[in-house]
Enzyme design. Sequence first.
Site, short mmCIF file in Angstrom:
data_model
loop_
_atom_site.label_atom_id
_atom_site.label_comp_id
_atom_site.label_asym_id
_atom_site.label_seq_id
_atom_site.Cartn_x
_atom_site.Cartn_y
_atom_site.Cartn_z
N ASP A 13 16.36 3.90 8.58
CA ASP A 13 16.24 4.72 9.61
C ASP A 13 17.04 4.08 10.74
O ASP A 13 16.10 3.76 11.23
CB ASP A 13 14.85 5.38 9.47
CG ASP A 13 14.90 6.63 10.60
OD1 ASP A 13 15.75 6.60 11.29
OD2 ASP A 13 13.73 7.12 10.64
N TYR A 230 -2.27 -2.78 9.62
CA TYR A 230 -1.56 -3.08 8.80
C TYR A 230 -0.11 -2.11 8.94
O TYR A 230 -0.11 -0.93 8.92
CB TYR A 230 -2.05 -3.14 7.34
CG TYR A 230 -2.84 -4.13 7.15
CD1 TYR A 230 -2.11 -5.55 6.67
CD2 TYR A 230 -4.28 -4.19 7.16
CE1 TYR A 230 -2.83 -6.68 6.52
CE2 TYR A 230 -4.73 -5.40 7.02
CZ TYR A 230 -4.38 -6.66 6.64
OH TYR A 230 -5.01 -7.66 6.49
N LYS A 233 4.96 0.34 6.15
CA LYS A 233 5.00 0.91 5.29
C LYS A 233 6.29 2.01 5.49
O LYS A 233 6.50 2.07 6.63
CB LYS A 233 3.94 1.98 4.92
CG LYS A 233 2.83 1.31 4.18
CD LYS A 233 1.76 2.48 3.98
CE LYS A 233 0.77 1.54 3.46
NZ LYS A 233 -0.54 2.64 3.23
N GLN A 243 16.97 5.51 -20.97
CA GLN A 243 17.73 5.78 -22.53
C GLN A 243 17.77 4.33 -23.18
O GLN A 243 17.54 3.19 -22.54
CB GLN A 243 19.01 6.07 -22.45
CG GLN A 243 19.23 7.59 -21.58
CD GLN A 243 18.59 8.76 -22.18
OE1 GLN A 243 18.27 9.55 -21.48
NE2 GLN A 243 18.42 8.64 -23.61
P1 13P Z 1 18.12 7.49 -26.44
O1 13P Z 1 17.12 6.92 -27.70
O2 13P Z 1 19.64 7.24 -27.16
O3 13P Z 1 18.03 6.99 -25.23
O4 13P Z 1 18.00 9.32 -26.70
C1 13P Z 1 16.60 9.80 -26.19
C2 13P Z 1 16.86 11.32 -26.17
O5 13P Z 1 17.18 11.75 -27.17
C3 13P Z 1 17.09 11.85 -24.95
O6 13P Z 1 16.32 13.06 -24.92
P1 13P Z 2 10.32 8.97 9.59
O1 13P Z 2 9.51 7.76 9.18
O2 13P Z 2 11.46 9.53 8.55
O3 13P Z 2 11.47 8.36 10.59
O4 13P Z 2 9.41 9.87 10.17
C1 13P Z 2 8.49 9.72 11.22
C2 13P Z 2 7.79 10.86 11.67
O5 13P Z 2 6.76 10.54 12.46
C3 13P Z 2 7.98 12.17 11.31
O6 13P Z 2 7.04 13.22 11.85
MG MG Z 3 12.82 8.65 11.47
MG MG Z 4 12.50 8.85 7.28
#
Ligand code: 13P
Ligand code: 13P
Ligand code: MG
Ligand code: MG
Length: 380
Positions: A13, A230, A233, A243
């Site tokens: 961001d 901490y 995040k 698949q």
């Molecule tokens: P694959 O095993 O080829 O990924 O296919 C799974 C499927 O049928 C998706 O719905």
């Molecule tokens: P962001 O982490 O997406 O920048 O958002 C911060 C925030 O405090 C929104 O209310």
């Molecule tokens: Mg932001």
């Molecule tokens: Mg954000």
Amino acid sequence: MSEKLTLSVIKADVGGFVGHSGVHVKLLERAEEMLSRSDRRHLLVDHCVAHVGDDVNLIMTHDRGVDDREIHHLAWETFEACTEVAKELKLYGAGQDLLSDAFSGNVRGMGPGVAEMEFVERKSEPVVVFMADKTEPGAWNYPIYKIFADPFNTAGLVIDPKMHRGFRFEVHDLIDAKKVSFVAPEELYDLLVFIGAPGRYCVKSVYSRELGEIAATSSTQRLNLMAGRYVGKDDPVLVVRCQSGMPAVGEVLEPFSRPHLVSGWMRGSHVGPLMPVGVADSAPTRFDGPPRVVALGFQISGGRLVGPQDFFADVAFDEARRTANQLADYLRGLGPFEPHRLHLEEMEYTTLPDVMQRLAKRFKPVEEEEDWSEESKIDA
Ligand code: 13P
Ligand code: 13P
Ligand code: MG
Ligand code: MG
């Protein structure tokens, strides 16, 4: 190109338009310019500049492996260039996720979020890149569990011979900076003891036991202890291969049809439902939310990102959005009360230490005799 391909998703961001809601188109143009230039330098095989809420996501393919200095440097320079634009437009929180003035070899721990995986491209290589805003990496725990360990979500676990042996989950403890792995289905209950607490334990990656290959990876990274709290995040990304022994695309999208509650809404300090949306609807508005998730599908062909397919734009997710709006309404009614507001240790913003300090002298031992009835009377 070496045999292995690396898919790197690096996000940051670097300034919101308006407030923390969206990304200004000029930032996207700048990012596109930076990455196209490096395509020409043959650093990247291909790239796609994407966004969710106020986060810019750089989706890149190359043959340099994970944690590559050049690729990380490119992402850093791209975010720096976008920050210039953000500063000029005075976008909100310009440069917010670039925690340092200088690049030191790897963007991990420097603000941007990183999800990277290296694999040999299969005959057909469908991948889904999930990008979320107003939440944290632990938000992926629930859908990852559903996708890779819940037979009620993923039919392939029961009926696909290449999936029947299950998957291995790498789980990180964000506080102690430790990691551990569990195999499903044998260790399901042990796994859940940890990942049911997504504020601390996050699924970093998932591996197919039949194929011995990586199936998914997230932008989970260790937290830093700063001023007794901490921090670090961030609005997360998740990459999932689909698949042929991995879950089908529809199985990968299915958990988002039932919005779960995640942390990170308003000021990073509230719980809200994770609403699946198309890119066009990804700017969070109400109370800076509710938290959003976008899913972009690509077929990778010789490293080229053929796509994206904007999965959650589909009407099949209308009911999920309705549920999310109803949950949002209910939770907003709680205002400053937990569990809408996060519990004390998890809030990104808190006035508690200040208020506590100011009122410290007014706190008395409970045993102490005190009669507040007189003091309570308001003189007319
Ligand atoms: P694959 O095993 O080829 O990924 O296919 C799974 C499927 O049928 C998706 O719905
Ligand atoms: P962001 O982490 O997406 O920048 O958002 C911060 C925030 O405090 C929104 O209310
Ligand atoms: Mg932001
Ligand atoms: Mg954000």
